[in-house]
Design a protein around this motif. Structure first.
Motif, PDB file in Angstrom:
ATOM      1  N   GLN A 106       0.855  -1.193   0.000  1.00  0.00           N
ATOM      2  CA  GLN A 106       0.000   0.000   0.000  1.00  0.00           C
ATOM      3  C   GLN A 106       0.892   1.245   0.000  1.00  0.00           C
ATOM      4  N   PRO A 107       1.586   1.502  -1.093  1.00  0.00           N
ATOM      5  CA  PRO A 107       2.532   2.631  -1.133  1.00  0.00           C
ATOM      6  C   PRO A 107       1.866   3.989  -0.948  1.00  0.00           C
ATOM      7  N   ASP A 108       0.578   4.076  -1.211  1.00  0.00           N
ATOM      8  CA  ASP A 108      -0.125   5.357  -1.068  1.00  0.00           C
ATOM      9  C   ASP A 108      -0.795   5.502   0.292  1.00  0.00           C
ATOM     10  N   TYR A 109      -0.557   4.563   1.185  1.00  0.00           N
ATOM     11  CA  TYR A 109      -1.144   4.659   2.526  1.00  0.00           C
ATOM     12  C   TYR A 109      -0.672   5.949   3.192  1.00  0.00           C
ATOM     13  N   PRO A 110      -1.586   6.722   3.761  1.00  0.00           N
ATOM     14  CA  PRO A 110      -1.208   8.050   4.278  1.00  0.00           C
ATOM     15  C   PRO A 110      -0.344   8.019   5.532  1.00  0.00           C
ATOM     16  N   GLY A 111      -0.349   6.910   6.250  1.00  0.00           N
ATOM     17  CA  GLY A 111       0.464   6.812   7.455  1.00  0.00           C
ATOM     18  C   GLY A 111       1.627   5.860   7.252  1.00  0.00           C
ATOM     19  N   ASN A 112       2.002   5.190   8.327  1.00  0.00           N
ATOM     20  CA  ASN A 112       3.084   4.215   8.282  1.00  0.00           C
ATOM     21  C   ASN A 112       2.577   2.948   8.962  1.00  0.00           C
ATOM     22  N   ARG A 113       2.167   1.967   8.170  1.00  0.00           N
ATOM     23  CA  ARG A 113       1.528   0.775   8.727  1.00  0.00           C
ATOM     24  C   ARG A 113       2.456   0.000   9.655  1.00  0.00           C
ATOM     25  N   ALA A 114       3.727  -0.064   9.310  1.00  0.00           N
ATOM     26  CA  ALA A 114       4.668  -0.834  10.123  1.00  0.00           C
ATOM     27  C   ALA A 114       4.783  -0.252  11.534  1.00  0.00           C
ATOM     28  N   LEU A 115       4.965   1.058  11.628  1.00  0.00           N
ATOM     29  CA  LEU A 115       5.105   1.682  12.941  1.00  0.00           C
ATOM     30  C   LEU A 115       3.799   1.641  13.714  1.00  0.00           C
ATOM     31  N   GLU A 116       2.682   1.816  13.020  1.00  0.00           N
ATOM     32  CA  GLU A 116       1.381   1.717  13.691  1.00  0.00           C
ATOM     33  C   GLU A 116       1.177   0.325  14.264  1.00  0.00           C
ATOM     34  N   TYR A 117       1.614  -0.672  13.520  1.00  0.00           N
ATOM     35  CA  TYR A 117       1.515  -2.063  13.980  1.00  0.00           C
ATOM     36  C   TYR A 117       2.345  -2.265  15.245  1.00  0.00           C
ATOM     37  N   LEU A 118       3.561  -1.746  15.251  1.00  0.00           N
ATOM     38  CA  LEU A 118       4.435  -1.916  16.407  1.00  0.00           C
ATOM     39  C   LEU A 118       3.879  -1.217  17.639  1.00  0.00           C
ATOM     40  N   ILE A 119       3.343  -0.039  17.461  1.00  0.00           N
ATOM     41  CA  ILE A 119       2.772   0.709  18.589  1.00  0.00           C
ATOM     42  C   ILE A 119       1.610  -0.056  19.203  1.00  0.00           C
ATOM     43  N   ALA A 120       0.790  -0.669  18.346  1.00  0.00           N
ATOM     44  CA  ALA A 120      -0.389  -1.395  18.819  1.00  0.00           C
ATOM     45  C   ALA A 120      -0.072  -2.802  19.317  1.00  0.00           C
ATOM     46  N   SER A 121       1.141  -3.271  19.108  1.00  0.00           N
ATOM     47  CA  SER A 121       1.465  -4.668  19.403  1.00  0.00           C
ATOM     48  C   SER A 121       1.553  -4.985  20.885  1.00  0.00           C
ATOM     49  N   ASP A 122       1.888  -4.008  21.696  1.00  0.00           N
ATOM     50  CA  ASP A 122       2.088  -4.184  23.126  1.00  0.00           C
ATOM     51  C   ASP A 122       3.228  -5.159  23.428  1.00  0.00           C
ATOM     52  N   ALA A 123       4.181  -5.246  22.514  1.00  0.00           N
ATOM     53  CA  ALA A 123       5.351  -6.091  22.769  1.00  0.00           C
ATOM     54  C   ALA A 123       6.251  -5.411  23.793  1.00  0.00           C
ATOM     55  N   ASP A 124       6.975  -6.201  24.546  1.00  0.00           N
ATOM     56  CA  ASP A 124       7.920  -5.646  25.512  1.00  0.00           C
ATOM     57  C   ASP A 124       9.223  -5.241  24.839  1.00  0.00           C
ATOM     58  N   ILE A 125       9.621  -6.025  23.822  1.00  0.00           N
ATOM     59  CA  ILE A 125      10.875  -5.770  23.098  1.00  0.00           C
ATOM     60  C   ILE A 125      10.594  -5.889  21.610  1.00  0.00           C
ATOM     61  N   VAL A 126      11.138  -4.957  20.836  1.00  0.00           N
ATOM     62  CA  VAL A 126      11.001  -4.986  19.380  1.00  0.00           C
ATOM     63  C   VAL A 126      12.398  -4.970  18.771  1.00  0.00           C
ATOM     64  N   CYS A 127      12.711  -5.997  17.995  1.00  0.00           N
ATOM     65  CA  CYS A 127      14.004  -6.091  17.323  1.00  0.00           C
ATOM     66  C   CYS A 127      13.786  -5.850  15.832  1.00  0.00           C
ATOM     67  N   LEU A 128      14.441  -4.829  15.284  1.00  0.00           N
ATOM     68  CA  LEU A 128      14.202  -4.427  13.906  1.00  0.00           C
ATOM     69  C   LEU A 128      15.479  -4.531  13.080  1.00  0.00           C
ATOM     70  N   ALA A 129      15.328  -5.051  11.878  1.00  0.00           N
ATOM     71  CA  ALA A 129      16.399  -5.035  10.886  1.00  0.00           C
ATOM     72  C   ALA A 129      16.014  -4.086   9.765  1.00  0.00           C
ATOM     73  N   GLU A 130      17.020  -3.497   9.153  1.00  0.00           N
ATOM     74  CA  GLU A 130      16.861  -2.524   8.067  1.00  0.00           C
ATOM     75  C   GLU A 130      16.188  -1.240   8.551  1.00  0.00           C
ATOM     76  N   VAL A 131      16.674  -0.742   9.662  1.00  0.00           N
ATOM     77  CA  VAL A 131      16.344   0.599  10.157  1.00  0.00           C
ATOM     78  C   VAL A 131      17.632   1.211  10.689  1.00  0.00           C
ATOM     79  N   ARG A 132      18.032   2.337  10.142  1.00  0.00           N
ATOM     80  CA  ARG A 132      19.254   2.998  10.614  1.00  0.00           C
ATOM     81  C   ARG A 132      18.939   4.132  11.589  1.00  0.00           C
ATOM     82  N   THR A 133      17.940   4.943  11.269  1.00  0.00           N
ATOM     83  CA  THR A 133      17.559   6.039  12.155  1.00  0.00           C
ATOM     84  C   THR A 133      16.044   6.143  12.178  1.00  0.00           C
TER      85      THR A 133
END
Length: 370
Positions: A121-148
């Motif tokens: 969904q390249p035209d999605y107005p937000g950022n689905r990945a970050l929204e997913y992480l915020i809603a996940s309620d995980a204690d730890i999130v390990c991400l690859a392919e993120v520099r900043t």
């Protein structure tokens, strides 16, 4: 009826030949991870498709059982029995567990987020990945392919979205010079065990998370050597729709693709060896989770090297059937892993259903043992 009788012997002869080939390839795929890719890479390639070969073998067993051809049915059963140990990892038969006692539990997400670009969904107005992480309620999130965590790298990163992410995960660790990052609800810091390859890319990094009640967890985040295929080379598989296109794809496979695959298997073997050496330096008494984009499947040489004799596979212990963690170009393989050791108990590992990246997230739940 006459045509059926004429064709029947030829049909069964073809099925016998096919069965022998499939049984042999299944065995080679099951044990291909025992063969160092420095010497031979073809078995490593077969390892990728072990669950599919196993399913094909089971279908053939059923066919020979229905047609009452005992010998070839028995050959298929023997094949499955011979491959039972590696198949129990690639094609596990288990179920999620419930917590026991009063030991603290935690949730950890491991995900190659592809810089949170949205492929579907390249035209999605937000950022689905970050929204997913915020809603996940995980204690730890390990991400690859993120520099900043900046709007110059992450698409559609509004100030409000970043504030929500940092509010959910007030503790973060990882060098800006690498693409490995950890977000946490609890204090986290890097352990200086990072490893760079010849292109100055980090293949893994280690982090220490301090949980309440004086609990500590070491997290190893890995992003091992990729296959390095171009977009055109990745399309080789998905564009096979005729005999002519299959011949063309095979010719291309014998060229640059084969060389890249061979190099990738060998380079990952080096990554895995260095990662294993670092694991050997960490006390067995410390709770440890190693997760990330291994770019290789269970029972592969890379997987076996990292897992060693002391690590356990959280997915294999808590799930039924094979997993798919890569989701593009018909390369439907389980190349993201979650291993652990020490005073921990795996409760569940599931594959997240968000498809913004070319990888699905792995969501693991663990319990600290008393």
């Amino acid at each position: 009826m006459i045509i059926t009788k004429i064709l029947s012997p030829f049909f069964f002869l073809a099925m016998r030949i096919l069965s022998v080939i499939v049984y042999a390839v299944t065995i080679l795929a099951a044990f291909g991870g025992s063969i160092n890719p420095d010497y031979l890479t073809f078995p490593s390639l077969l390892c990728l498709a072990l669950p599919y070969f196993a399913i094909f073998t089971i279908v053939l067993i059923a066919f020979w059982a229905i047609t009452r051809k005992i010998i070839f049915c028995a050959m298929g059963i023997v094949t499955i029995i011979l491959c039972l140990t590696p198949l129990s990892t690639a094609f596990p038969i288990a179920t999620p567990r419930s917590p026991e006692g009063e030991g603290q539990t935690f949730k950890i997400i491991s995900w190659n987020v592809l810089h949170t670009r949205d492929l579907r969904q390249p035209d999605y107005p937000g950022n689905r990945a970050l929204e997913y992480l915020i809603a996940s309620d995980a204690d730890i999130v390990c991400l690859a392919e993120v520099r900043t965590f900046s709007d110059t790298e992450l698409p559609n990163l509004s100030e409000g979205l970043r504030d929500s992410l940092f509010s959910a995960y007030p503790y973060r660790a990882g060098l800006e010079s690498t693409d490995l990052k950890v977000l946490s609800k609890y204090p986290v810091k890097r352990i200086d065990r990072i490893s760079f390859n010849e292109f100055n890319f980090a293949r893994f990094d280690f982090f220490l998370v301090n949980f309440p009640h004086d609990r500590e967890l070491v997290v190893g985040m890995a992003h091992l050597y990729s296959y390095g295929l171009s977009e055109e080379e990745r399309q080789v598989v998905t564009e096979i729709n005729s005999m002519e296109s299959a011949k063309s794809s095979m010719a291309e496979f014998k060229g640059s693709i084969r060389d890249k695959l061979r190099n990738a298997f060998r380079q990952r073997a080096i990554d895995a060896k260095i990662l294993r050496e670092n694991l050997d330096d960490i006390s067995l008494d410390i709770p440890l989770v190693v997760c990330g984009d291994f770019n290789d499947v269970p029972v592969s040489w890379t997987y076996n090297m990292v897992k060693g004799d002391d690590m356990k596979d959280a997915y294999a212990e808590t799930n039924f059937g094979p997993a798919v963690t890569y989701n593009l170009h018909a390369f439907y393989f389980h190349i993201d892993q979650m291993l652990y050791r020490g005073p921990l108990r795996a409760l569940d590992v599931r594959v997240g259903k968000i498809n913004s990246s070319d990888h699905y997230p792995l969501i693991g739940e663990f319990q600290f043992l008393e």
